[in-house]
Design a protein around this motif. Structure first.
Motif, PDB file in Angstrom:
ATOM      1  N   TRP A  54     -83.213 -57.246-130.650  1.00  0.00           N
ATOM      2  CA  TRP A  54     -84.351 -57.675-129.829  1.00  0.00           C
ATOM      3  C   TRP A  54     -85.504 -56.694-130.015  1.00  0.00           C
ATOM      4  N   VAL A  55     -86.672 -57.211-130.351  1.00  0.00           N
ATOM      5  CA  VAL A  55     -87.890 -56.390-130.376  1.00  0.00           C
ATOM      6  C   VAL A  55     -88.508 -56.483-128.991  1.00  0.00           C
ATOM      7  N   MET A  56     -88.631 -55.358-128.322  1.00  0.00           N
ATOM      8  CA  MET A  56     -89.096 -55.320-126.941  1.00  0.00           C
ATOM      9  C   MET A  56     -90.491 -54.699-126.860  1.00  0.00           C
ATOM     10  N   PRO A  57     -91.315 -55.173-125.906  1.00  0.00           N
ATOM     11  CA  PRO A  57     -92.607 -54.525-125.675  1.00  0.00           C
ATOM     12  C   PRO A  57     -92.467 -53.425-124.625  1.00  0.00           C
ATOM     13  N   ASP A  58     -93.248 -52.379-124.746  1.00  0.00           N
ATOM     14  CA  ASP A  58     -93.346 -51.386-123.678  1.00  0.00           C
ATOM     15  C   ASP A  58     -94.541 -51.809-122.839  1.00  0.00           C
ATOM     16  N   PHE A  59     -94.300 -52.724-121.905  1.00  0.00           N
ATOM     17  CA  PHE A  59     -95.392 -53.419-121.221  1.00  0.00           C
ATOM     18  C   PHE A  59     -94.996 -53.754-119.789  1.00  0.00           C
ATOM     19  N   PRO A  60     -94.972 -52.751-118.898  1.00  0.00           N
ATOM     20  CA  PRO A  60     -94.654 -53.031-117.499  1.00  0.00           C
ATOM     21  C   PRO A  60     -95.710 -53.947-116.868  1.00  0.00           C
ATOM     22  N   PRO A  61     -95.301 -54.871-115.973  1.00  0.00           N
ATOM     23  CA  PRO A  61     -93.918 -55.135-115.591  1.00  0.00           C
ATOM     24  C   PRO A  61     -93.253 -56.231-116.422  1.00  0.00           C
ATOM     25  N   ALA A  62     -93.866 -56.627-117.552  1.00  0.00           N
ATOM     26  CA  ALA A  62     -93.196 -57.602-118.414  1.00  0.00           C
ATOM     27  C   ALA A  62     -91.906 -57.012-118.966  1.00  0.00           C
ATOM     28  N   ALA A  63     -91.963 -55.761-119.360  1.00  0.00           N
ATOM     29  CA  ALA A  63     -90.775 -55.062-119.844  1.00  0.00           C
ATOM     30  C   ALA A  63     -90.878 -53.607-119.414  1.00  0.00           C
ATOM     31  N   ILE A  64     -89.807 -53.116-118.802  1.00  0.00           N
ATOM     32  CA  ILE A  64     -89.783 -51.749-118.287  1.00  0.00           C
ATOM     33  C   ILE A  64     -88.557 -51.065-118.886  1.00  0.00           C
ATOM     34  N   ASP A 118     -87.327 -58.353-119.530  1.00  0.00           N
ATOM     35  CA  ASP A 118     -86.049 -57.637-119.485  1.00  0.00           C
ATOM     36  C   ASP A 118     -84.960 -58.503-118.860  1.00  0.00           C
ATOM     37  N   GLN A 119     -85.302 -59.134-117.748  1.00  0.00           N
ATOM     38  CA  GLN A 119     -84.301 -59.913-117.030  1.00  0.00           C
ATOM     39  C   GLN A 119     -83.906 -61.168-117.799  1.00  0.00           C
ATOM     40  N   ALA A 120     -84.835 -61.733-118.556  1.00  0.00           N
ATOM     41  CA  ALA A 120     -84.487 -62.860-119.415  1.00  0.00           C
ATOM     42  C   ALA A 120     -83.478 -62.412-120.474  1.00  0.00           C
ATOM     43  N   VAL A 121     -83.741 -61.260-121.104  1.00  0.00           N
ATOM     44  CA  VAL A 121     -82.825 -60.739-122.119  1.00  0.00           C
ATOM     45  C   VAL A 121     -81.474 -60.402-121.503  1.00  0.00           C
ATOM     46  N   ASN A 122     -81.471 -59.782-120.343  1.00  0.00           N
ATOM     47  CA  ASN A 122     -80.205 -59.427-119.704  1.00  0.00           C
ATOM     48  C   ASN A 122     -79.385 -60.666-119.353  1.00  0.00           C
ATOM     49  N   PHE A 123     -80.062 -61.742-118.954  1.00  0.00           N
ATOM     50  CA  PHE A 123     -79.364 -62.997-118.661  1.00  0.00           C
ATOM     51  C   PHE A 123     -78.720 -63.539-119.937  1.00  0.00           C
ATOM     52  N   ILE A 124     -79.465 -63.502-121.037  1.00  0.00           N
ATOM     53  CA  ILE A 124     -78.955 -64.028-122.308  1.00  0.00           C
ATOM     54  C   ILE A 124     -77.791 -63.192-122.817  1.00  0.00           C
ATOM     55  N   THR A 125     -77.965 -61.876-122.852  1.00  0.00           N
ATOM     56  CA  THR A 125     -76.938 -61.021-123.449  1.00  0.00           C
ATOM     57  C   THR A 125     -75.637 -61.045-122.655  1.00  0.00           C
ATOM     58  N   ALA A 126     -75.725 -61.223-121.340  1.00  0.00           N
ATOM     59  CA  ALA A 126     -74.509 -61.301-120.529  1.00  0.00           C
ATOM     60  C   ALA A 126     -73.681 -62.522-120.887  1.00  0.00           C
ATOM     61  N   ARG A 127     -74.310 -63.528-121.477  1.00  0.00           N
ATOM     62  CA  ARG A 127     -73.631 -64.764-121.844  1.00  0.00           C
ATOM     63  C   ARG A 127     -73.469 -64.898-123.353  1.00  0.00           C
TER      64      ARG A 127
END
Length: 311
Positions: free
Chosen positions: A45-55, A67-76
């Motif tokens: 995953w390429v992530m942005p350093d862009f609070p609060p979109a990504a922290i 972040d929360q979208a990625v965490n939802f995906i990776t957990a599944r």
């Protein structure tokens, strides 16, 4: 699949390796087959350093919207090893345009970007606004509705604006920026973050304005009191919400990856998690203004996207 390392410097960026798109597509497809015996794949995953979109927290997704979208995906998606790299907007879109085997979870969706990436929608966000230093506000051209006339603003050489290279600010703003006159004082700069530093530059009188989300300004203001001198103005022609999602390269690998991602997100549980992720950070005014559109977006996100979206 290739292993990628986190990259904030040119030296580390040079460590990237290209891979066979066809081979990657086969590996992802194999991961979709129930009970398939295989070595654990790598999903980068390429992530942005862009609070609060990504922290980011210790180099991994934290509690931001993407972040929360990625965490939802990776957990599944337990049959893959998930890795994260952080890159600015220019670097991210260069990677995707080259067809690297990565996905980016905070992409504003535009027709131009759809030519190089497949998308799975995650959020419907209020449009970016003009953020201007209070002392410069009287010089901003406004229409009769009190909205900033961005094209006219870009004509005013005495007002200095800054935007981030390769970021999209919505169709209306992107078009005005692309058509700006040569004498415009707008600077388009590559930065490591997505705009937090620019807000501080404006507050320090090194520029007059930028474009960004109101919730991004609210987040930064809560941590930097000096930003209280900044004001927001809606942009004329840019009042419609913008669609943000996961973007994967327009390759066989990217198509297989985005279809799996879309199936993971396309449930009532997924739609609820995505809505909760953004409303936590969104301002109350924008939630109320776009309530009907958000409700319809959530209803549609509660099921997978049509297969025709990935043809």
């Amino acid at each position: 699949m290739p292993a990628h390392t986190a990259a904030h410097t040119t030296r580390r960026h040079a460590a990237w390796r290209t891979v066979s798109a066809a081979a990657c597509a086969l590996a992802i497809a194999a991961g979709l087959a129930p009970g398939a015996a295989q070595a654990k794949d790598v999903m980068t995953w390429v992530m942005p350093d862009f609070p609060p979109a990504a922290i980011p927290v210790n180099g991994k997704p934290g509690n931001g919207v993407a972040d929360q979208a990625v965490n939802f995906i990776t957990a599944r998606w337990p049959d893959a090893e998930h890795r994260y790299i952080y890159a600015n907007a220019r670097r991210t879109w260069e990677i995707l345009e080259r067809g690297e085997a990565v996905c980016f979870p905070a992409a504003l969706r535009t027709p131009e970007r759809e030519r190089i990436a497949y998308f799975s929608n995650t959020n419907l966000l209020p449009p970016p606004v003009l953020i201007v230093r209070g002392a410069s506000l009287p010089s901003v051209p406004l229409n009769s509705a009190g909205e900033a006339d961005l094209a006219a603003l870009l004509e005013r050489a005495k007002l200095h604006g800054i935007v981030v290279d390769k970021r999209s600010y919505g169709a209306a703003a992107d078009g005005a920026i692309a058509r700006r006159p040569r004498h415009s004082s707008l600077q388009i700069i590559p930065v490591s973050s997505y705009g937090g530093n620019i807000l501080r530059m404006i507050a320090a009188k090194r520029a007059d304005y930028t474009l960004d989300y109101d919730f991004a300004l609210a987040y930064e203001m809560s941590r930097a009191p000096e930003l209280a001198t900044l004001k927001t103005v809606a942009v004329a022609g840019g009042s419609a919400p913008v669609t943000v999602g996961v973007a994967c390269p327009r390759t066989p690998w990217g198509r297989a990856a985005i279809r799996r991602i879309d199936r993971l997100l396309g449930t009532r549980e997924g739609a609820a998690a995505l809505m909760q992720a953004q409303t936590r950070w969104q301002t109350e005014a924008s939630r109320q203004r776009h309530a009907a559109a958000l409700a319809e977006f959530t209803r549609q996100r509660g099921k997978p996207s049509p297969a025709s979206d990935y043809e």
